[in-house]
Design a protein around this motif. Structure first.
Motif, PDB file in Angstrom:
ATOM      1  N   LEU A  93     -12.565  25.353  17.104  1.00 62.32           N
ATOM      2  CA  LEU A  93     -11.161  25.733  16.950  1.00 62.32           C
ATOM      3  C   LEU A  93     -10.283  25.090  18.013  1.00 62.32           C
ATOM      4  O   LEU A  93      -9.150  24.673  17.724  1.00 62.32           O
ATOM      5  CB  LEU A  93     -11.027  27.253  17.009  1.00 62.32           C
ATOM      6  CG  LEU A  93     -11.562  28.034  15.800  1.00 62.32           C
ATOM      7  CD1 LEU A  93     -11.401  29.529  16.025  1.00 62.32           C
ATOM      8  CD2 LEU A  93     -10.856  27.601  14.529  1.00 62.32           C
ATOM      9  N   ALA A  94     -10.777  25.006  19.232  1.00 63.19           N
ATOM     10  CA  ALA A  94      -9.980  24.405  20.305  1.00 63.19           C
ATOM     11  C   ALA A  94      -9.753  22.918  20.059  1.00 63.19           C
ATOM     12  O   ALA A  94      -8.625  22.407  20.216  1.00 63.19           O
ATOM     13  CB  ALA A  94     -10.668  24.627  21.650  1.00 63.19           C
ATOM     14  N   VAL A  95     -10.816  22.196  19.662  1.00 61.97           N
ATOM     15  CA  VAL A  95     -10.679  20.749  19.443  1.00 61.97           C
ATOM     16  C   VAL A  95      -9.757  20.467  18.264  1.00 61.97           C
ATOM     17  O   VAL A  95      -8.813  19.657  18.359  1.00 61.97           O
ATOM     18  CB  VAL A  95     -12.067  20.119  19.229  1.00 61.97           C
ATOM     19  CG1 VAL A  95     -11.929  18.658  18.814  1.00 61.97           C
ATOM     20  CG2 VAL A  95     -12.907  20.226  20.498  1.00 61.97           C
ATOM     21  N   PHE A  96     -10.007  21.126  17.126  1.00 58.05           N
ATOM     22  CA  PHE A  96      -9.177  20.855  15.949  1.00 58.05           C
ATOM     23  C   PHE A  96      -7.750  21.377  16.143  1.00 58.05           C
ATOM     24  O   PHE A  96      -6.785  20.742  15.722  1.00 58.05           O
ATOM     25  CB  PHE A  96      -9.805  21.494  14.715  1.00 58.05           C
ATOM     26  CG  PHE A  96      -9.190  21.037  13.423  1.00 58.05           C
ATOM     27  CD1 PHE A  96      -9.564  19.836  12.855  1.00 58.05           C
ATOM     28  CD2 PHE A  96      -8.227  21.803  12.778  1.00 58.05           C
ATOM     29  CE1 PHE A  96      -8.993  19.397  11.667  1.00 58.05           C
ATOM     30  CE2 PHE A  96      -7.648  21.381  11.601  1.00 58.05           C
ATOM     31  CZ  PHE A  96      -8.035  20.169  11.033  1.00 58.05           C
ATOM     32  N   GLY A  97      -7.633  22.545  16.777  1.00 58.39           N
ATOM     33  CA  GLY A  97      -6.299  23.076  17.051  1.00 58.39           C
ATOM     34  C   GLY A  97      -5.491  22.158  17.950  1.00 58.39           C
ATOM     35  O   GLY A  97      -4.279  21.995  17.762  1.00 58.39           O
ATOM     36  N   TRP A  98      -6.142  21.563  18.935  1.00 59.20           N
ATOM     37  CA  TRP A  98      -5.439  20.626  19.811  1.00 59.20           C
ATOM     38  C   TRP A  98      -4.957  19.398  19.039  1.00 59.20           C
ATOM     39  O   TRP A  98      -3.858  18.880  19.284  1.00 59.20           O
ATOM     40  CB  TRP A  98      -6.357  20.199  20.943  1.00 59.20           C
ATOM     41  CG  TRP A  98      -5.764  19.155  21.839  1.00 59.20           C
ATOM     42  CD1 TRP A  98      -6.042  17.819  21.856  1.00 59.20           C
ATOM     43  CD2 TRP A  98      -4.750  19.357  22.837  1.00 59.20           C
ATOM     44  NE1 TRP A  98      -5.292  17.181  22.803  1.00 59.20           N
ATOM     45  CE2 TRP A  98      -4.486  18.103  23.431  1.00 59.20           C
ATOM     46  CE3 TRP A  98      -4.067  20.478  23.294  1.00 59.20           C
ATOM     47  CZ2 TRP A  98      -3.556  17.945  24.442  1.00 59.20           C
ATOM     48  CZ3 TRP A  98      -3.136  20.311  24.313  1.00 59.20           C
ATOM     49  CH2 TRP A  98      -2.895  19.064  24.865  1.00 59.20           C
ATOM     50  N   MET A  99      -5.739  18.954  18.063  1.00 59.23           N
ATOM     51  CA  MET A  99      -5.336  17.803  17.254  1.00 59.23           C
ATOM     52  C   MET A  99      -4.086  18.119  16.433  1.00 59.23           C
ATOM     53  O   MET A  99      -3.117  17.349  16.440  1.00 59.23           O
ATOM     54  CB  MET A  99      -6.484  17.388  16.328  1.00 59.23           C
ATOM     55  CG  MET A  99      -7.678  16.773  17.031  1.00 59.23           C
ATOM     56  SD  MET A  99      -9.065  16.498  15.910  1.00 59.23           S
ATOM     57  CE  MET A  99      -8.275  15.540  14.618  1.00 59.23           C
ATOM     58  N   VAL A 100      -4.107  19.254  15.716  1.00 56.52           N
ATOM     59  CA  VAL A 100      -2.966  19.559  14.840  1.00 56.52           C
ATOM     60  C   VAL A 100      -1.724  19.916  15.650  1.00 56.52           C
ATOM     61  O   VAL A 100      -0.600  19.567  15.257  1.00 56.52           O
ATOM     62  CB  VAL A 100      -3.332  20.686  13.860  1.00 56.52           C
ATOM     63  CG1 VAL A 100      -4.461  20.254  12.938  1.00 56.52           C
ATOM     64  CG2 VAL A 100      -3.696  21.974  14.577  1.00 56.52           C
ATOM     65  N   VAL A 101      -1.903  20.582  16.788  1.00 56.11           N
ATOM     66  CA  VAL A 101      -0.744  20.901  17.623  1.00 56.11           C
ATOM     67  C   VAL A 101      -0.180  19.623  18.254  1.00 56.11           C
ATOM     68  O   VAL A 101       1.046  19.469  18.384  1.00 56.11           O
ATOM     69  CB  VAL A 101      -1.130  21.938  18.700  1.00 56.11           C
ATOM     70  CG1 VAL A 101      -0.003  22.103  19.713  1.00 56.11           C
ATOM     71  CG2 VAL A 101      -1.458  23.274  18.052  1.00 56.11           C
ATOM     72  N   GLY A 102      -1.057  18.696  18.633  1.00 56.79           N
ATOM     73  CA  GLY A 102      -0.576  17.424  19.169  1.00 56.79           C
ATOM     74  C   GLY A 102       0.244  16.651  18.155  1.00 56.79           C
ATOM     75  O   GLY A 102       1.278  16.053  18.503  1.00 56.79           O
ATOM     76  N   ASP A 103      -0.211  16.663  16.875  1.00 57.99           N
ATOM     77  CA  ASP A 103       0.580  16.007  15.830  1.00 57.99           C
ATOM     78  C   ASP A 103       1.919  16.707  15.639  1.00 57.99           C
ATOM     79  O   ASP A 103       2.940  16.054  15.376  1.00 57.99           O
ATOM     80  CB  ASP A 103      -0.195  16.005  14.507  1.00 57.99           C
ATOM     81  CG  ASP A 103      -1.415  15.115  14.568  1.00 57.99           C
ATOM     82  OD1 ASP A 103      -1.461  14.220  15.434  1.00 57.99           O
ATOM     83  OD2 ASP A 103      -2.342  15.326  13.751  1.00 57.99           O
ATOM     84  N   LEU A 104       1.906  18.028  15.758  1.00 64.64           N
ATOM     85  CA  LEU A 104       3.153  18.771  15.592  1.00 64.64           C
ATOM     86  C   LEU A 104       4.136  18.459  16.713  1.00 64.64           C
ATOM     87  O   LEU A 104       5.351  18.334  16.496  1.00 64.64           O
ATOM     88  CB  LEU A 104       2.855  20.263  15.543  1.00 64.64           C
ATOM     89  CG  LEU A 104       4.012  21.205  15.188  1.00 64.64           C
ATOM     90  CD1 LEU A 104       4.555  20.879  13.809  1.00 64.64           C
ATOM     91  CD2 LEU A 104       3.556  22.660  15.255  1.00 64.64           C
ATOM     92  N   ILE A 105       3.619  18.318  17.931  1.00 64.30           N
ATOM     93  CA  ILE A 105       4.489  17.981  19.062  1.00 64.30           C
ATOM     94  C   ILE A 105       5.053  16.571  18.913  1.00 64.30           C
ATOM     95  O   ILE A 105       6.219  16.306  19.261  1.00 64.30           O
ATOM     96  CB  ILE A 105       3.715  18.125  20.388  1.00 64.30           C
ATOM     97  CG1 ILE A 105       3.325  19.597  20.622  1.00 64.30           C
ATOM     98  CG2 ILE A 105       4.516  17.595  21.560  1.00 64.30           C
ATOM     99  CD1 ILE A 105       2.440  19.815  21.821  1.00 64.30           C
ATOM    100  N   ALA A 106       4.245  15.648  18.373  1.00 57.00           N
ATOM    101  CA  ALA A 106       4.735  14.281  18.164  1.00 57.00           C
ATOM    102  C   ALA A 106       5.889  14.229  17.176  1.00 57.00           C
ATOM    103  O   ALA A 106       6.728  13.311  17.233  1.00 57.00           O
ATOM    104  CB  ALA A 106       3.596  13.395  17.676  1.00 57.00           C
ATOM    105  N   PHE A 107       5.941  15.179  16.241  1.00 64.29           N
ATOM    106  CA  PHE A 107       7.071  15.355  15.319  1.00 64.29           C
ATOM    107  C   PHE A 107       7.272  14.128  14.428  1.00 64.29           C
ATOM    108  O   PHE A 107       8.387  13.749  14.091  1.00 64.29           O
ATOM    109  CB  PHE A 107       8.371  15.648  16.098  1.00 64.29           C
ATOM    110  CG  PHE A 107       9.333  16.507  15.330  1.00 64.29           C
ATOM    111  CD1 PHE A 107       9.078  17.851  15.132  1.00 64.29           C
ATOM    112  CD2 PHE A 107      10.507  15.964  14.812  1.00 64.29           C
ATOM    113  CE1 PHE A 107       9.974  18.627  14.423  1.00 64.29           C
ATOM    114  CE2 PHE A 107      11.402  16.743  14.103  1.00 64.29           C
ATOM    115  CZ  PHE A 107      11.132  18.085  13.892  1.00 64.29           C
TER     116      PHE A 107
END
Length: 306
Positions: free
Chosen positions: A247-261
């Protein structure tokens, strides 16, 4: 020398066994009137019980020595614990197979074919097919079921997308635990709900005048929402340390994409799909428990889920 006896029969005194042939461990018969037994050579007049104990001890020592000589060489203490887990490692179970994970295997074959068509097919034809498979607001309003299924037959980014490896590993592991039909249900649930959750706000924004009308026809297809939901569902069936790592690894990926906007609607869809998969934990844990114990599944399916 012979001597007469009262019965008239004659007996001869038997010759004493020589020192070289006599059994030094032999125990003579004892009784109330029997003579004391001869002891070991060189040891004067032992009790019969003591001689028997010595004989048993020597015989046991000889048997133990013979067994030690005939036994195979012992392995080191660390060899057995290391070999046992290695025998259980089966790398081929990480990927789908036609018999063990038929849903994931068949779906992967379909995705491989559509990806080759998108890569090497006529560009105009591919563009029309993708437009017809898009889950945009206009298509969802006309034929929601058809486009929801059709959009899941394509991979955004082709076979080089990172979601391809995630699809193979995650859906294979999930299907081995809960079966093919339930895995398909989790995938379609995440794909459908996350798509609706991202497209309905687009339609409302167009009606309110905040977005242009062209937003009703934007491309929206791929397997990423279904894979994200499957990751969230699988995490609930893993051991605690592996669960939170995934969850931490995949969550970091999707949140990083969200921050990139770069594509906020799609990125929000990944977050929501992951949450949908996590929401299925209570149901899937009960299903996985019944499948493992074999109470409601066939023995073949129960073995495949272990």
């Amino acid at each position: 020398m012979k001597r007469p006896v009262t019965s008239g029969a004659e007996t001869t005194t038997p010759a004493a066994p020589s020192a070289s042939t006599a059994d030094p461990y032999a125990v003579r018969a004892t009784g109330p009137g029997a003579a004391p037994a001869a002891g070991l050579d060189g040891i004067p007049r032992q009790r019969p019980l003591a001689v028997e104990r010595v004989y048993v001890a020597v015989a046991s020592a000889e048997s133990a020595t013979a067994a030690a000589e005939n036994a195979p060489p012992a392995t080191t203490g660390s060899a057995r614990p290391l070999l046992t887990p290695l025998r259980r490692v089966r790398p081929w179970r990480l990927f789908p197979t036609p018999t063990g994970t038929s849903f994931t295997f068949g779906y992967a074959v379909v995705l491989a074919v559509t990806s080759l068509i998108a890569e090497y097919g006529d560009p105009d034809l591919v563009d029309r097919v993708l437009q017809g498979s898009s889950t945009d607001v206009a298509h969802l309003a006309q034929s929601p079921v058809r486009v929801l299924v059709a959009s899941a037959l394509w991979i955004a980014g082709g076979l080089t997308s990172a979601y391809v490896i995630a699809f193979l590993l995650v859906l294979t592991a999930l299907e081995r635990r809960i079966g093919g039909w339930r895995t398909a249900g989790v995938f379609l649930l995440g794909h459908g709900l996350a798509t609706l959750a991202t497209e309905i706000p687009v339609g409302l924004s167009v009606l309110a005048g905040h977005l242009p009308e062209s937003s009703l026809h934007r491309y929206d297809y791929g397997i990423s929402f279904g894979v994200a939901a499957s990751v969230g569902a699988l995490a609930g069936l893993l051991s605690p340390w592996l669960r939170w790592t995934v969850l931490a690894v995949f969550g970091w990926m999707v949140v990083g994409d969200l921050i990139a906007f770069t594509d906020p609607m799609t990125n929000w869809g990944h977050v929501m799909a992951l949450a949908i998969g996590v929401a299925t934990w209570p149901l899937l844990r009960r299903v996985s428990s019944r499948t493992t114990t074999g109470t409601r599944e066939t023995p073949r399916t129960a073995r495949a889920c272990r």
